[in-house]
Design a protein around this motif. Structure first.
Motif, short mmCIF file in Angstrom:
data_model
loop_
_atom_site.label_atom_id
_atom_site.label_comp_id
_atom_site.label_asym_id
_atom_site.label_seq_id
_atom_site.Cartn_x
_atom_site.Cartn_y
_atom_site.Cartn_z
N LEU A 23 0.83 -1.20 0.00
CA LEU A 23 0.00 0.00 0.00
C LEU A 23 0.87 1.26 0.00
O LEU A 23 0.54 2.26 -0.67
CB LEU A 23 -0.93 0.00 1.21
CG LEU A 23 -2.13 -0.96 1.14
CD1 LEU A 23 -2.83 -1.05 2.48
CD2 LEU A 23 -3.12 -0.50 0.06
N ALA A 56 -7.28 -2.13 1.44
CA ALA A 56 -7.74 -1.17 0.44
C ALA A 56 -8.94 -0.39 0.94
O ALA A 56 -9.06 0.82 0.70
CB ALA A 56 -8.08 -1.91 -0.86
N MET A 57 -9.82 -1.06 1.64
CA MET A 57 -11.04 -0.41 2.10
C MET A 57 -10.76 0.72 3.10
O MET A 57 -11.35 1.81 3.03
CB MET A 57 -11.97 -1.44 2.74
CG MET A 57 -13.32 -0.89 3.16
SD MET A 57 -14.33 -2.14 3.97
CE MET A 57 -14.43 -3.35 2.67
N ALA A 60 -8.78 3.77 1.29
CA ALA A 60 -9.26 4.29 0.00
C ALA A 60 -9.74 5.74 0.10
O ALA A 60 -9.47 6.55 -0.80
CB ALA A 60 -10.39 3.40 -0.51
N LYS A 61 -10.42 6.08 1.18
CA LYS A 61 -10.94 7.44 1.31
C LYS A 61 -9.80 8.45 1.37
O LYS A 61 -9.84 9.50 0.71
CB LYS A 61 -11.81 7.55 2.56
CG LYS A 61 -12.48 8.91 2.70
CD LYS A 61 -13.44 8.92 3.88
CE LYS A 61 -14.14 10.27 4.00
NZ LYS A 61 -15.08 10.30 5.15
N LYS A 64 -8.31 8.88 -1.90
CA LYS A 64 -9.26 9.43 -2.87
C LYS A 64 -9.40 8.51 -4.09
O LYS A 64 -9.35 8.95 -5.24
CB LYS A 64 -8.84 10.84 -3.30
CG LYS A 64 -8.81 11.83 -2.14
CD LYS A 64 -8.38 13.22 -2.58
CE LYS A 64 -8.37 14.18 -1.40
NZ LYS A 64 -7.92 15.56 -1.78
N MET A 65 -9.55 7.22 -3.76
CA MET A 65 -9.72 6.20 -4.79
C MET A 65 -10.92 5.34 -4.45
O MET A 65 -11.21 5.12 -3.26
CB MET A 65 -8.49 5.29 -4.89
CG MET A 65 -7.25 5.94 -5.46
SD MET A 65 -5.87 4.74 -5.49
CE MET A 65 -6.50 3.54 -6.68
N PRO A 67 -12.66 2.10 -3.43
CA PRO A 67 -12.09 0.91 -2.78
C PRO A 67 -11.91 -0.28 -3.71
O PRO A 67 -10.85 -0.92 -3.66
CB PRO A 67 -13.11 0.61 -1.66
CG PRO A 67 -13.71 1.94 -1.34
CD PRO A 67 -13.79 2.66 -2.65
N LYS A 69 -11.21 -0.34 -6.88
CA LYS A 69 -10.06 -0.09 -7.76
C LYS A 69 -8.75 -0.28 -7.00
O LYS A 69 -7.80 -0.92 -7.49
CB LYS A 69 -10.14 1.33 -8.33
CG LYS A 69 -9.01 1.67 -9.31
CD LYS A 69 -9.18 3.08 -9.87
CE LYS A 69 -8.15 3.38 -10.95
NZ LYS A 69 -6.76 3.33 -10.46
N LEU A 70 -8.69 0.26 -5.76
CA LEU A 70 -7.47 0.12 -4.97
C LEU A 70 -7.27 -1.35 -4.59
O LEU A 70 -6.13 -1.84 -4.58
CB LEU A 70 -7.55 0.99 -3.71
CG LEU A 70 -6.33 0.95 -2.79
CD1 LEU A 70 -5.06 1.32 -3.55
CD2 LEU A 70 -6.54 1.89 -1.59
N GLY A 93 -14.02 -3.96 -1.22
CA GLY A 93 -12.65 -3.49 -1.06
C GLY A 93 -11.74 -4.44 -0.31
O GLY A 93 -10.64 -4.07 0.09
#
Length: 594
Positions: A23, A56-57, A60-61, A64-65, A67, A69-70, A93
């Protein structure tokens, strides 16, 4: 990620570190604290893989993606790791991870080299934690009502030690207050009997404030001991003399005698405390007064009038000024009295002294095991601890529900004051220490429990004590039957032949042990160890039964020495982890069962 190949480790922690590393590479602009809530855990559905991460979840915020996709990018990065066979995004996510079999197999020799230290953790950082448990009023022998808290507290202390904490096991002797004075009156009666008083029990009881409360025969030896030491000097002419000096002397000697018996009962249960702290001695030493003065200096003590308790009508309530601690400033429901109407300390005030003493001794965390009937006391004690330590010393309270003892389907009743209860020693004599300890940990401590004296000695799968012990005995039996040349240096045995799903399932369970230790310690839930051992035993018994149905899966095959050594390594690893878990529970593993 590099690691010492001679040391067994928590593969969930290893994968979490890899997730965070991935990450960070994907999101180099995020601060380190952005990854604090990243978890790697077993998936709810085992068919989804060995592990799942929320990484990812949870970031993600901030990134700014979206979840998903990340999660897809994280899955691709994880899939490239040498220990990962597959990583796939899932749901909103999550990422599911499947490990390579050779990575899992590689944990077995690490486990064998670690031995029963497998699962030892540094998570606790040698933080000084005080675990106080039992702490029963010394008013009689230990009974079943004390047993659950004793076992839960002792196992929790063992668990915290394995998780890397510096643990002190403490018994707080409640030897001040009305109940202990009532015990002194009861012992005085047994002394009067010993010297041949002309009084009847009812006549004596009529002279005692509140009447004679403790009538158990366990006080007869105390009365005899008082006679042997003092003759009839404590009651000239066989008549009681209720002076403070006489009662204090009897109380002190009676408490001392009860504590000898309590220590013996606890030792029979396998419970040995590091320290015993006397409430009365803390009060005499001024510890309680000093703690109250400290709260006064902080502006947290005042004279006030409390609102009437819930359920009381104005006619029932007589408001009066009281010395109060501002516990609502620290999350309690109401402020709490520190002085009774006669000017003496409340129980709460003395408990403040107890906690101040722990903090003064350098404890950095406090854990206490209480009966569920004390649940309403938790907030005020946590408030006081926060105030005394300026919020630096947390207090965790583990509540234990009452245990209902049954035999042949009928309840076994107990009454402490009447002296007609089932004692802790009775229980141990009936089913054995190990069965008592294991059974007390087969439910979460705050759940109701029925201790069935009949079922706990049954040799069946329905009896978790037997089921786990039988798995260990089977392991040991296999290792005894094998040729000694095959059992030598099992940590270097080639393991490539371990390919059956039941074998791999057992290895996956074994590798979950370090994480189980850390998670159970963090949650203050030693019952998780019993649950884990039950699952591990089940996995082993399944493999054992597979060998009976399929000769190629038998542990010992004379014509296949290499695969035999691989399976013996797996058997030895299973026995090692069972012993490691039983040690936390304070239960002795058995070598054979007949």
């Amino acid at each position: 990620m590099s690691h010492d190949p001679t040391v067994a480790y928590d593969i969930f922690a290893v994968l979490r570190a890899e997730v965070v590393t991935c990450l960070r590479r994907l999101l180099p602009d995020l601060a380190d604290d952005a990854f604090a809530r990243v978890l790697v855990e077993p998936p709810r559905d085992a068919s989804h893989g060995d592990m799942a991460t929320n990484g990812a979840m949870v970031v993600a915020k901030l990134a700014k993606m979206p979840p998903p996709k990340l999660a897809a990018e994280l899955a691709a990065a994880l899939a490239a790791l040498p220990m990962v066979a597959e990583a796939a995004p899932a749901g909103p996510g999550f990422v599911n991870i499947r490990l390579k079999e050779e990575f899992l197999l590689g944990q077995v020799p690490l486990l064998l080299r670690a031995g029963e230290a497998y699962g030892d953790s540094t998570a606790g950082g040698q933080v000084r934690v005080n675990v106080e448990y039992v702490s029963a009023n010394p008013t009689g022998p230990m009974h079943v009502g004390h047993c659950r808290g004793a076992v839960v507290g002792d196992a929790l202390a063992n668990l915290l030690h394995k998780a890397g904490y510096a643990v002190t096991k403490e018994y707080y002797i409640n030897d001040a207050g009305a109940q202990v004075r009532a015990l002194a009156y009861a012992a005085y009666w047994r002394y009067l009997q010993a010297i041949g008083t002309s009084l009847t029990e009812d006549e004596y009881s009529a002279q005692v404030p509140g009447g004679l409360q403790y009538r158990g025969e366990y006080l007869i030896p105390v009365g005899e001991a008082l006679k042997a030491e003092h003759g009839d000097a404590l009651a000239p002419g066989g008549q009681p003399v209720f002076t403070e000096a006489t009662l204090a002397l009897i109380q002190a000697q009676t408490v001392a005698a009860m504590m000898v018996e309590i220590r013996e009962d606890l030792a029979a249960l396998g419970v040995v405390h590091d320290v015993f702290i006397s409430e009365l001695e803390l009060v005499k030493a001024g510890v309680t007064d000093k703690a109250i003065a400290e709260l006064v200096a902080k502006g947290l003590v005042y004279e006030g009038v409390l609102e009437p308790p819930k359920g009381k009508t104005p006619e029932d309530w007589e408001p009066r000024p009281q010395t109060l601690f501002s516990s609502t400033a620290f999350g309690d429901d109401v402020d709490r009295p520190l002085r009774k109407s006669d000017g003496s300390n409340t129980y709460f005030a003395n408990d403040i002294g107890n906690h101040a003493d722990k903090i003064a001794r350098g404890m950095q965390q406090l854990v206490q095991v209480w009966g569920a009937d004390h649940g309403g006391y938790v907030k005020r004690m946590q408030a006081a601890t926060k105030a005394l330590s300026n919020g630096s010393v947390p207090l965790d309270v583990v509540l234990c529900q009452i245990v209902k003892v049954v035999k042949d389907g009928e309840p076994v009743r107990m009454s402490k004051r009447a002296g007609s209860y089932i004692t802790l020693r009775d229980l141990i004599d009936e089913v054995g220490r190990d069965a008592v300890r294991f059974t007390m940990l087969t439910r979460k401590s705050d759940a109701q429990m029925e201790f069935d004296l009949t079922k706990v000695v049954e040799q069946s799968r329905e009896n978790p004590v037997f089921y786990v012990q039988y798995a260990h005995a089977r392991c040991r039996s296999v290792l005894r039957q094998a040729d000694s040349a095959l059992t030598a240096d099992l940590d270097s045995a080639p393991l490539g032949s371990l390919q059956d799903p039941a074998e791999l399932a057992l290895i996956r369970r074994l590798t979950a042990w370090p994480r189980t230790v850390e998670a159970a310690a963090a949650a203050r839930e030693p019952h998780r160890i019993a649950f884990y051992l039950g699952d591990l035993a089940s996995d082993f018994h399944i493999l054992w039964n597979r060998g009976r149905e399929d000769a190629t899966l038998r542990f010992i095959q004379a014509e296949q020495p290499e695969s035999t050594r691989a399976r013996l390594a797996l058997v030895a690893a299973t026995a090692t982890v069972i012993r490691s878990g039983l040690a936390v529970m304070g239960v002795t593993p058995v070598e054979e069962m007949r």
